[in-house]
Enzyme design. Structure first.
Site: not given
Ligand code: 26Q
Length: 810
Positions: A355, A544
């Site tokens: 993602h 966000r």
């Molecule tokens: C990882 C490790 C430790 C703590 C937190 C995390 C963590 C948590 C959430 C890392 C990443 C996320 C979220 C990522 C996210 O929301 N990505 C989004 O995903 C969407 C669905 O595919 C896309 O549309 C967005 O472009 C993308 O930014």
């Protein structure tokens, strides 16, 4: 009983009120009625689920299990009532109790078990899967506290705990029959047993995972998706020895530590921190879910030989990547498979979606942390890595650099993306552009190694939630023009395009937008005491807060408009309200600085003594942006800001929610914006800025912010304004950030895209003022082209390309 009549609904609800609260309908509080209604709706879904379950069993249908650390569900009542088609009888029944269904909707807290895009996508998929009769389950953690509640005090974000359970609990069904033990810490020993050499794991700390189920009914379908949320609790055996020795504190500490695992959602989005508790959460989710899936499968089919034929297990981003070694552990240690057979079963069952390409989001863990907390998993990881490196050596003899890049373990780090790719049969990105980028950059080595694994599935949204339920006014128009079929088949929205010359339809589009703007203005007044004038254009950036999403670029343009108005308050410009909604990760300082800038800029304008300025320019920062707010905001938006630096936003899904509600997008060629432009046509979307390959080139040649600064007087003036400040506060630090030079230059190159952005903004304003009919026509074409971006299509793509899943009605 899949539905009920008005009388049945009345009886059901009154019965719940008597049994659970000891009150009659006339004595009941609104909250009690809300809970009684939820229980009644839940009963219907339980029955529906049971019937579907039976059908699944009979058909021996393959199922998908979607593992995700986040499910951003929002509210459930409205969605369930809509999907079950029980709105009419329920409304009538409630009338006699003196409340409306709308009142009750407002009683429900959001289930905010997610940060943003990734978590909301998971929630949308459960809806799409159930509506199309796919057998599906989601697995996640029953966080006691979801994503924090945001307060903004003097432009600064304060995080408050999100206490959702008292009201949210009503949707959860505890499953005392689904409990599993998850083990941490402890030691390993190799021993000879009847099964040969066996690894024995002793002295482990044990935590119990208890299941709580939340149901998502499909719309006008037979299926119900189940979201199984795991709660951690201490194992019931109380350490009597420690206790009787008087070590109370130690006993209590162990109990508290167990519960800590499901206490709170980590609030970072697109950023990974290597915290031990987060690792425990991830393993807790993975281990409980896999034990559950495996025990169900064995009960039905005896052995695990057919697991890949009957189960598709999805790793949503790398957060549940420990599913790879955990499934191996279950196959090897608990079911005595040989390594090669176990590996074939594992890789044929698992699939992985990436993602994000942001380096700071690519998960790695300290190997010694994993070795300490999960000793058996560590042993398996080492063996996976050893075999991988052997194979790589055969394929690319002598290419040490490549092998070192592709290994799973290296320099005391465990690379979760490498693990996910190696352990899965499928790897996909979430938009066409993103899927190309991962093949050509971050996963290039793996693409060359196993090209057949790589594919794309473009994201989608639960269009029934964001169109049918959030915008009934627009749906009334759609129903008049093209009938109601688009609710179940979003591609039929395309038929709306035929009306693009129908003046009366175009006029109604404008009127509907006006109504939704008035409703949102009322909502903002009630929620935040803020006045918004529905006569102004609503230009919205809601997502966000993150540097790469460039809320700052938006702010720069607003500052330039403000400067122009301060120079000449009589300037004849299109009156606009810029609306922001965004939470920042708690420890993300730059994001909080940008938030403060926007809030202070907003306040400065609001306090400007000249009403001619205030009438033409308003900036609103909505506090605590969440799913429920977005349902009110999307239909009210006229301009959708999708302005990330090209190549950085994997897909975006907010962009699709604005589009389906008729907003016009101003955006870069990033993520799914590219496909939106292809579908709606470039005349109906406002694309600006560097393209992904140009971004790479500019960056490679050394991005030089001052060249843009020197060439553009407007930009110089904006930077000056930042230094002077707003509402008595200088933002010199941000000015500095924008102008910094390589190697510490702004990685998201705001100044490089500024000129193109501001030019495009002006172009949109001109269109809005000079040709409102054409604006509405473009709006209509956006609605008509949005069907592709339904989660229904997205999960169909997953089902056919990745999971090998069939609909149960076919
Ligand atoms: C990882 C490790 C430790 C703590 C937190 C995390 C963590 C948590 C959430 C890392 C990443 C996320 C979220 C990522 C996210 O929301 N990505 C989004 O995903 C969407 C669905 O595919 C896309 O549309 C967005 O472009 C993308 O930014």
């Amino acid at each position: 009983m899949n539905k009920f009549t008005e009388q049945e609904a009345q009886q059901l609800i009154a019965g719940k009120l008597t049994r659970y609260f000891g009150v009659s309908p006339s004595e009941a509080s609104r909250e009690q009625i809300y809970k009684a209604v939820v229980m009644s709706v839940r009963d219907i879904m339980l029955e529906k689920r049971q019937a579907f379950h039976l059908k699944m069993k009979k058909a021996k249908a393959k199922r998908v299990y979607y593992l995700c650390m986040e499910f951003l569900m929002g509210r459930s009542l409205k969605n369930s009532v809509y999907n079950l088609g029980i709105g009419k009888p329920l409304s009538k029944a409630l009338k006699s109790f003196g409340v409306t269904l709308e009142d009750l909707y407002e009683e429900e807290p959001d289930a905010g078990l997610g940060n943003g895009g990734l978590g909301r996508l998971a929630a949308c998929f459960l809806d799409g899967l159930a509506t199309q009769n796919y057998p599906a389950m989601g697995f996640s953690i029953c966080y006691q506290y979801g994503l924090f509640k945001q307060k903004i005090v003097d432009g600064w974000q304060i995080e408050l705990p999100d206490v959702w359970l008292p009201g949210g609990e009503a949707w959860l069904t505890q499953r005392t029959d689904k409990q599993f033990i998850v083990r941490f810490d402890g030691e390993l020993e190799e021993k000879w047993t009847d099964h040969g050499m066996e690894t024995v794991y002793y002295n482990a700390r044990e935590v119990e995972a208890v299941a709580y189920d939340m149901m998502v009914s499909g719309a006008d379908s037979e299926a119900v998706s189940v979201l199984r949320l795991w709660r951690a609790r201490p194992v019931q055996k109380f350490d009597m020895q420690l206790f009787s020795q008087g070590n109370y504190a130690e006993v209590m500490r162990d109990e508290g530590e167990a519960e800590l695992i499901s206490k709170v959602l980590y609030p970072s989005d697109n950023h990974s921190e290597g915290k031990s508790l987060r690792l425990k959460q991830q393993y807790f989710l993975v281990s409980a879910s896999l034990q559950c899936i495996v025990s169900d499968h064995k009960r039905r089919y005896g052995s695990l030989n057919l697991l890949p034929e009957m189960a598709a297990i999805h790793i949503n981003d790398t957060h549940p990547a420990l599913a790879v070694p955990e499934l191996m552990r279950i196959l090897l240690d608990e079911n005595y498979y040989e390594w090669d057979t176990a590996w074939n079963i594992t890789t044929a069952t698992l699939a992985y979606t990436n993602h994000t390409v942001l380096a700071e989001a690519l998960e790695t863990w300290a190997e010694d942390l994993i070795a300490r907390r999960l000793p058996r998993i560590h042993g398996i990881l080492k063996e996976i890595n050893r075999r991988l490196c052997d194979d790589l050596w055969r394929r690319f003899p002598g290419d040490w650099d490549k092998i070192s890049r592709m290994s799973i373990l290296s320099h005391n780090t465990v690379r979760m993306a490498n693990l996910s790719i190696v352990g899965s049969h499928s790897v996909n990105g979430v938009s066409e552009l993103h899927s190309e980028i991962i093949k050509n950059s971050i996963f290039r080595d793996f693409y060359e190694y196993t090209p057949e694994k790589f594919t794309n599935v473009t994201n989608g949204i639960a269009h029934r939630r964001w169109l049918n339920q959030s915008n009934p006014e627009l749906c009334a128009l759609l129903n008049d023009c093209i009938g109601e079929g688009y609710a179940k088949d979003a591609s039929r929205l395309a038929e709306f395009a035929k009306f693009d010359k129908d003046e009366s339809v175009l006029k109604r589009i404008g009127e509907i937008k006006r109504i939704k703007k008035e409703q949102f203005a009322e909502y903002a007044k009630k929620k935040q005491g803020i006045a918004i004038d529905p006569n102004t254009v609503f230009d919205v950036q809601a997502k966000r807060m993150h540097e790469y999403k460039r809320q700052l670029l938006n702010a720069l343009h607003i500052i330039s408009c403000y400067n122009a108005l301060r120079d000449d308050p009589n300037l004849d410009v299109l009156p606009k309200t810029y609306i922001f909604g965004a939470k920042a990760a708690a420890g993300y300082d730059m994001a909080k600085q940008i938030m403060k800038l926007i809030c202070f800029l907003a306040e400065d304008i609001r306090r400007n003594p000249d009403p001619r300025i205030r009438e033409k320019l308003n900036v609103v920062y909505m506090e605590n942006y969440n799913v429920t707010m977005s349902e009110a905001l999307m239909p009210a938006s006229e301009i959708s800001e999708q302005i990330s630096l090209a190549g950085k936003e994997a897909s975006g899904t907010g962009n699709m929610k604005f589009m389906i509600n008729g907003a016009l997008t101003i955006g870069t060629l990033d993520g799914a914006n590219v496909e939106m432009a292809e579908r709606v046509g470039t005349d109906n979307i406002f694309i600006f800025g560097l393209k992904a390959d140009e971004v790479d080139e500019v960056w490679r040649n050394g991005y030089n912010s001052s060249s843009y600064y020197n060439q553009d007087a407007e930009l110089r003036r904006i930077i000056e304004s930042l230094i002077v400040g707003f509402n008595g506060c200088s933002f010199a630090e941000i000015a500095n950030y924008l102008l910094r030079k390589s190697p510490v230059a702004d990685p998201y190159m705001c100044l490089a895209d500024y000129e193109s952005y501001t030019r495009t903004q002006h172009k949109m304003s001109e269109l809005y003022r000079n040709d409102p009919t054409d604006w509405n026509r473009k709006s209509l074409r956006n609605i008509a082209a949005a069907g592709y971006f339904s989660a229904d299509r997205s999960v169909r793509d997953y089902a056919t390309r990745i999971w090998g899943l069939k609909r149960l009605d076919k």
